[in-house]
Design an enzyme around this catalytic site. Structure first.
Site, PDB file in Angstrom:
ATOM      1  N   CYS A   1       0.875  -1.072   0.348  1.00  0.00           N
ATOM      2  CA  CYS A   1      -0.119  -0.307  -0.100  1.00  0.00           C
ATOM      3  C   CYS A   1       0.934   1.544   0.024  1.00  0.00           C
ATOM      4  O   CYS A   1       0.729   2.313  -0.519  1.00  0.00           O
ATOM      5  CB  CYS A   1      -1.102   0.249   0.704  1.00  0.00           C
ATOM      6  SG  CYS A   1      -1.820  -1.026   1.256  1.00  0.00           S
TER       7      CYS A   1
ATOM      8  N   HIS B   1      -3.832   7.806   2.635  1.00  0.00           N
ATOM      9  CA  HIS B   1      -3.601   5.147   2.140  1.00  0.00           C
ATOM     10  C   HIS B   1      -5.600   5.335   3.084  1.00  0.00           C
ATOM     11  O   HIS B   1      -5.229   5.768   3.799  1.00  0.00           O
ATOM     12  CB  HIS B   1      -2.825   4.883   3.195  1.00  0.00           C
ATOM     13  CG  HIS B   1      -3.575   3.873   2.153  1.00  0.00           C
ATOM     14  ND1 HIS B   1      -3.986   3.143   1.048  1.00  0.00           N
ATOM     15  CD2 HIS B   1      -3.452   2.471   3.268  1.00  0.00           C
ATOM     16  CE1 HIS B   1      -4.070   1.425   1.030  1.00  0.00           C
ATOM     17  NE2 HIS B   1      -4.182   1.166   2.559  1.00  0.00           N
TER      18      HIS B   1
ATOM     19  N   ASN C   1      -9.810  -0.189  -0.056  1.00  0.00           N
ATOM     20  CA  ASN C   1      -8.439  -0.325  -0.064  1.00  0.00           C
ATOM     21  C   ASN C   1      -7.716  -0.217  -1.428  1.00  0.00           C
ATOM     22  O   ASN C   1      -8.029  -1.689  -1.919  1.00  0.00           O
ATOM     23  CB  ASN C   1      -8.487  -1.034   1.179  1.00  0.00           C
ATOM     24  CG  ASN C   1      -6.426  -0.903   0.644  1.00  0.00           C
ATOM     25  OD1 ASN C   1      -5.542  -0.406   0.622  1.00  0.00           O
ATOM     26  ND2 ASN C   1      -6.192  -1.105   2.031  1.00  0.00           N
TER      27      ASN C   1
HETATM   28  N1  COA Z   1     -18.314  -9.185   9.000  1.00  0.00           N
HETATM   29  C1  COA Z   1     -19.204  -9.386   9.466  1.00  0.00           C
HETATM   30  N2  COA Z   1     -17.753  -9.681  10.511  1.00  0.00           N
HETATM   31  C2  COA Z   1     -17.127 -10.043  10.727  1.00  0.00           C
HETATM   32  C3  COA Z   1     -16.215  -9.429   9.434  1.00  0.00           C
HETATM   33  C4  COA Z   1     -17.279  -8.749   8.389  1.00  0.00           C
HETATM   34  N3  COA Z   1     -16.470  -8.810   7.446  1.00  0.00           N
HETATM   35  N4  COA Z   1     -14.459  -9.802   9.834  1.00  0.00           N
HETATM   36  C5  COA Z   1     -14.556  -9.783  10.500  1.00  0.00           C
HETATM   37  N5  COA Z   1     -15.903 -10.338  11.543  1.00  0.00           N
HETATM   38  C6  COA Z   1     -15.919 -10.835  12.843  1.00  0.00           C
HETATM   39  C7  COA Z   1     -14.677 -11.587  13.232  1.00  0.00           C
HETATM   40  O1  COA Z   1     -15.176 -12.770  13.258  1.00  0.00           O
HETATM   41  C8  COA Z   1     -14.484 -10.853  14.882  1.00  0.00           C
HETATM   42  O2  COA Z   1     -16.218 -11.958  15.342  1.00  0.00           O
HETATM   43  P1  COA Z   1     -16.160 -12.441  16.991  1.00  0.00           P
HETATM   44  O3  COA Z   1     -15.917 -11.231  18.153  1.00  0.00           O
HETATM   45  O4  COA Z   1     -16.811 -13.241  17.085  1.00  0.00           O
HETATM   46  O5  COA Z   1     -14.571 -13.293  16.795  1.00  0.00           O
HETATM   47  C9  COA Z   1     -14.856  -9.497  15.023  1.00  0.00           C
HETATM   48  O6  COA Z   1     -16.136  -9.191  14.099  1.00  0.00           O
HETATM   49  C10 COA Z   1     -14.574  -8.803  15.917  1.00  0.00           C
HETATM   50  O7  COA Z   1     -12.940  -9.132  14.481  1.00  0.00           O
HETATM   51  P2  COA Z   1     -11.927  -8.041  14.843  1.00  0.00           P
HETATM   52  O8  COA Z   1     -11.476  -8.375  13.726  1.00  0.00           O
HETATM   53  O9  COA Z   1     -11.744  -7.856  15.712  1.00  0.00           O
HETATM   54  O10 COA Z   1     -12.892  -6.716  13.937  1.00  0.00           O
HETATM   55  P3  COA Z   1     -11.988  -5.165  14.165  1.00  0.00           P
HETATM   56  O11 COA Z   1     -12.698  -4.017  14.472  1.00  0.00           O
HETATM   57  O12 COA Z   1     -10.100  -5.126  14.091  1.00  0.00           O
HETATM   58  O13 COA Z   1     -12.014  -4.749  12.522  1.00  0.00           O
HETATM   59  C11 COA Z   1     -11.083  -4.536  10.688  1.00  0.00           C
HETATM   60  C12 COA Z   1     -11.731  -5.508  11.565  1.00  0.00           C
HETATM   61  C13 COA Z   1     -10.454  -6.240   9.386  1.00  0.00           C
HETATM   62  C14 COA Z   1     -12.077  -4.493   9.672  1.00  0.00           C
HETATM   63  C15 COA Z   1     -10.254  -3.816  11.107  1.00  0.00           C
HETATM   64  O14 COA Z   1      -9.190  -4.712  11.810  1.00  0.00           O
HETATM   65  C16 COA Z   1      -8.987  -3.297  10.230  1.00  0.00           C
HETATM   66  O15 COA Z   1      -9.236  -2.031   9.352  1.00  0.00           O
HETATM   67  N6  COA Z   1      -7.073  -3.324  10.192  1.00  0.00           N
HETATM   68  C17 COA Z   1      -6.672  -3.139   9.386  1.00  0.00           C
HETATM   69  C18 COA Z   1      -6.959  -3.769   8.407  1.00  0.00           C
HETATM   70  C19 COA Z   1      -5.964  -2.947   6.725  1.00  0.00           C
HETATM   71  O16 COA Z   1      -6.411  -1.378   7.052  1.00  0.00           O
HETATM   72  N7  COA Z   1      -5.340  -3.219   5.993  1.00  0.00           N
HETATM   73  C20 COA Z   1      -4.987  -2.759   5.104  1.00  0.00           C
HETATM   74  C21 COA Z   1      -3.631  -2.286   5.659  1.00  0.00           C
HETATM   75  S1  COA Z   1      -2.940  -1.480   3.928  1.00  0.00           S
END
Ligand code: COA
Length: 321
Positions: free
Chosen positions: A112, A248, A278
């Protein structure tokens, strides 16, 4: 001698995939996606499209905006982590499609942060007098490496391309760029399906994005906060000197956290993540082009561009527009 941005362009594929459509593909809800990421829709490349075809369209628009013809461009660099082929590199494919002659052409893989890395390299070529007019692109076809059955990642990514023309100038333009990387984080965000990964590796097979989202989130917020401070300190600037943050576009919450650290109100932050998710290396030049074409940016404005991605890699660019 500075390099200055004299034209920008973007391309997004026609097909749009909404959050509602994703509800029919994996166990998720539009509300979950919107509240956790800020994403409403993403664009998906058609079968006949690729990273180089999208990059070419964005480049055409940037050249048109800059009033620059194919003969003037003497350096081509593309940030991408989803090249059409292993080789020739995407820069060569774009240069050929645009009839750019025999200017050096390359791609740089920094996930990214690819566009910020490419911009930094092009800026240095111009500053040292090796190039006068560079085409700098960020372009990705992430839909081809997304696991469409993995709800934790498939809701996040999209395809697109953004481009800028950088020209040598006496007037201030790119003021400084700052790049960082730390491979110790390689297992938090990566792609399987490597070309040369060990033959007994469990990463063989098709390329697919793997991510530990929560951990990525925390490091991203910390490192972006650090690089913003590093950029201000290197230029003896105060937070309040920045006119626009062009981040970003990965996640609304990461962007908001960075803006907060800068003390910037959200109306000084260019936010496009809702429209395309993204798009990795494409996201910063896409947002920049939206800002330019909306008329928000004024000549002389101070812009802070930043990105964070797999590797991890991260970086920033301070630019006088
Ligand atoms: N829909 C519904 N539920 C979902 C889901 C989806 N698409 N994806 C994950 N979940 C669930 C998980 O399974 C978890 O369930 P659980 O509590 O029963 O285990 C719950 O949601 C919380 O998951 P978590 O990963 O802690 O959520 P989060 O608040 O961290 O959000 C992201 C997840 C991926 C949106 C977030 O972590 C994020 O944006 N991370 C950075 C990713 C990124 O930007 N990557 C590229 C960098 S350049």
């Amino acid at each position: 001698m500075y390099s200055r941005i004299v034209g920008t362009g973007r391309y997004l594929p026609e097909k749009i995939l909404t959050n509602a459509e994703l509800e029919t593909m994996v166990e998720t809800t539009s509300e979950w996606i919107l509240s956790r990421t800020g994403i409403e829709r993403r664009h998906i490349a058609a079968d006949h499209e690729s990273t180089s075809t999208m990059a070419t369209e964005a480049a055409r628009k940037a050249m048109e905006a800059a009033g620059v013809g194919p003969d003037e461009i003497d350096f081509v660099i593309v940030g991408t982590t989803t090249p059409d082929r292993i080789f020739p590199n995407v820069g060569c494919l774009v240069a050929n499609a645009l009839g750019l002659g025999e200017a050096p052409a390359m791609s740089v893989e920094a996930a990214c942060s690819g566009f910020i890395y490419a911009l930094s390299i092009a800026d240095k070529y111009i500053r040292c007098g090796e190039a006068k007019c560079a085409l700098v692109i960020g372009a990705e076809t992430l839909s081809r490496i997304v696991d469409w059955e993995d709800r934790q990642t498939c809701v996040l990514f999209g395809d697109g391309a953004g481009a800028v023309i950088l020209k040598a100038s006496d007037e201030e333009g790119v003021i400084s760029t700052h790049l960082n990387a730390n491979g110790a984080y390689k297992d938090l965000l990566y792609s399987t399906g490597g070309v040369s990964c060990p033959r007994d590796s469990d990463e063989l097979g098709e390329a697919r994005i793997k991510m530990r989202g929560n951990e990525v989130f925390k490091v991203a917020v910390t490192k972006l906060g650090e690089i913003v401070q590093q950029t201000l300190a290197a230029n003896n600037l105060e937070k309040s000197d920045i006119d626009w943050l062009i981040p970003h576009q990965a996640n609304n919450r990461i962007i908001t956290a960075t803006a907060k650290k800068l003390g910037m109100p959200m109306d000084r932050v260019i936010l496009t993540v809702q429209d395309h998710g993204n798009t990795s290396a494409a996201s910063v030049p896409l947002a920049l082009d939206v800002a330019v074409r909306s008329g928000k940016l004024k000549h002389g404005d101070l812009l802070l561009l930043e990105a964070f991605g797999g590797g991890f890699t991260w970086g920033s660019a301070l630019i006088r527009y």
